[in-house]
Design an enzyme around this catalytic site. Sequence first.
Site, mmCIF file in Angstrom:
data_model
loop_
_atom_site.group_PDB
_atom_site.id
_atom_site.type_symbol
_atom_site.label_atom_id
_atom_site.label_comp_id
_atom_site.label_asym_id
_atom_site.label_seq_id
_atom_site.Cartn_x
_atom_site.Cartn_y
_atom_site.Cartn_z
ATOM 1 C CB SER A 54 2.330 1.027 -3.967
ATOM 2 O OG SER A 54 3.036 -0.175 -4.002
ATOM 3 C CG HIS A 87 1.346 -3.623 -0.991
ATOM 4 N ND1 HIS A 87 0.614 -3.971 -2.102
ATOM 5 C CD2 HIS A 87 2.335 -2.809 -1.433
ATOM 6 C CE1 HIS A 87 1.147 -3.398 -3.172
ATOM 7 N NE2 HIS A 87 2.192 -2.690 -2.786
ATOM 8 C CG HIS A 111 5.113 -7.157 -5.014
ATOM 9 N ND1 HIS A 111 4.581 -6.839 -3.781
ATOM 10 C CD2 HIS A 111 4.695 -6.199 -5.871
ATOM 11 C CE1 HIS A 111 3.873 -5.724 -3.888
ATOM 12 N NE2 HIS A 111 3.923 -5.313 -5.139
ATOM 13 C CE1 TYR A 113 9.130 -6.322 -3.305
ATOM 14 C CE2 TYR A 113 8.317 -5.858 -5.521
ATOM 15 C CZ TYR A 113 8.305 -5.608 -4.150
ATOM 16 O OH TYR A 113 7.465 -4.644 -3.654
ATOM 17 C CD GLU A 114 6.130 -9.125 -0.868
ATOM 18 O OE1 GLU A 114 5.914 -9.301 0.338
ATOM 19 O OE2 GLU A 114 5.226 -8.849 -1.693
ATOM 20 C CB ALA A 141 2.624 2.791 -7.426
ATOM 21 C CG MET A 247 9.074 -3.777 -9.380
ATOM 22 S SD MET A 247 9.903 -3.340 -7.828
ATOM 23 C CE MET A 247 10.983 -2.016 -8.379
ATOM 24 C CB SER A 248 2.701 -5.627 -9.218
ATOM 25 O OG SER A 248 2.166 -4.370 -9.620
ATOM 26 C CG ASN A 271 9.204 6.907 -9.964
ATOM 27 O OD1 ASN A 271 8.419 6.032 -9.598
ATOM 28 N ND2 ASN A 271 10.246 6.664 -10.743
ATOM 29 C CG HIS A 305 8.242 2.014 -1.126
ATOM 30 N ND1 HIS A 305 7.651 1.426 -2.223
ATOM 31 C CD2 HIS A 305 7.445 1.740 -0.064
ATOM 32 C CE1 HIS A 305 6.558 0.790 -1.838
ATOM 33 N NE2 HIS A 305 6.400 0.976 -0.541
#
Length: 334
Positions: A54, A87, A111, A113-114, A141, A247-248, A271, A305
């Site tokens: 990201s 992305h 990902h 989650y997609e 990220a 998440m990756s 963050n 995001h």
Amino acid sequence: MQHSVASASSRRSSSIEARTASLSFEYAQNTAASIRKQLPSTLCDPQVAIICGSGLGGLADTIHEAPRFEKSYAEIVHVPLSSVPGHEGKLILGQMGPKKLPVVLLVGRVHFYEGYTMDQVTFITRVCRCLGVTTMIVTNAAGGLNPNYNVGDIVVLNDHLNLAGLVGVHPLLGPNADDFGTRFPPMSDAYDLELRRMAHQSWRALSLDEGKRRIHEGVYSFVGGPSYETRAECRMLRLLGADVVGMSTVPEIIVARHSGMRIVAFSLVTNNAILEAGPRGDDPEIRGMDKSQLEEYLSRGRANHEEVLEAGREAAKDMQALVRHMISNFPHEE
């Protein structure tokens, strides 16, 4: 007769499983072949693949202008498309550094989650192996769990927590793809020590340690997403030993190691995760607050995001310089 039928059924099941595993290799080989036939000879044997996470798509600017091959994932057979902002979803082959090392850049990833399967999430990693890639540089990220990390810091990963994999959502689940690797690949050495040493050497050589951004080594925790973690989940992950969370990356790492590739991975801290418990409803401090004040009080430190992408843009130059310097010092395989 029943024994015969059962044996035949078992043989058919085994045959289907073997075919399913071989299809994974066959599809990746087909995709790699379709890419290779479009390449100039100077790009046909890439040694390094770089996954741009990201906000880090600017890494594509680190390659030479020519020769260059670029395709959208939508134009490449079998490759799934990303739906996530930041992305772009394209594959670039080119040369990098003074040695003109042939590389593959994966600008964007898909990902879990997609809604994709783990096979789809990691498919492009296997395509890279079929193209001849032996080393993979992975960037992402991530949220900082370690209180010593600041937004914009870079973390060289030295281990991971695969929470999804521990409960069965694993990229190697099912029949083993023997053409890629062994049934039970070890992960204790997933993050190559020589490459990690090279990352720190490059950081010092570029005098990046004199700037506002710091480099660390740490543990990445893979979570399914797409929601950001709760305060309690962040505390749990920190107690388990995680320094960053995202998440990756981990599915790609596992499949790359299963295929025999060397790995170095970087997290950009975009963050700081909130580790302290949230305010209680009976807290005296909030008694006189109106609704907007309550919302502001609760939202302190909340991740979003847009902030992730902005932190990525600010740190992009240092990340690009680090990767480029490492590539410049890679041995050129003949």
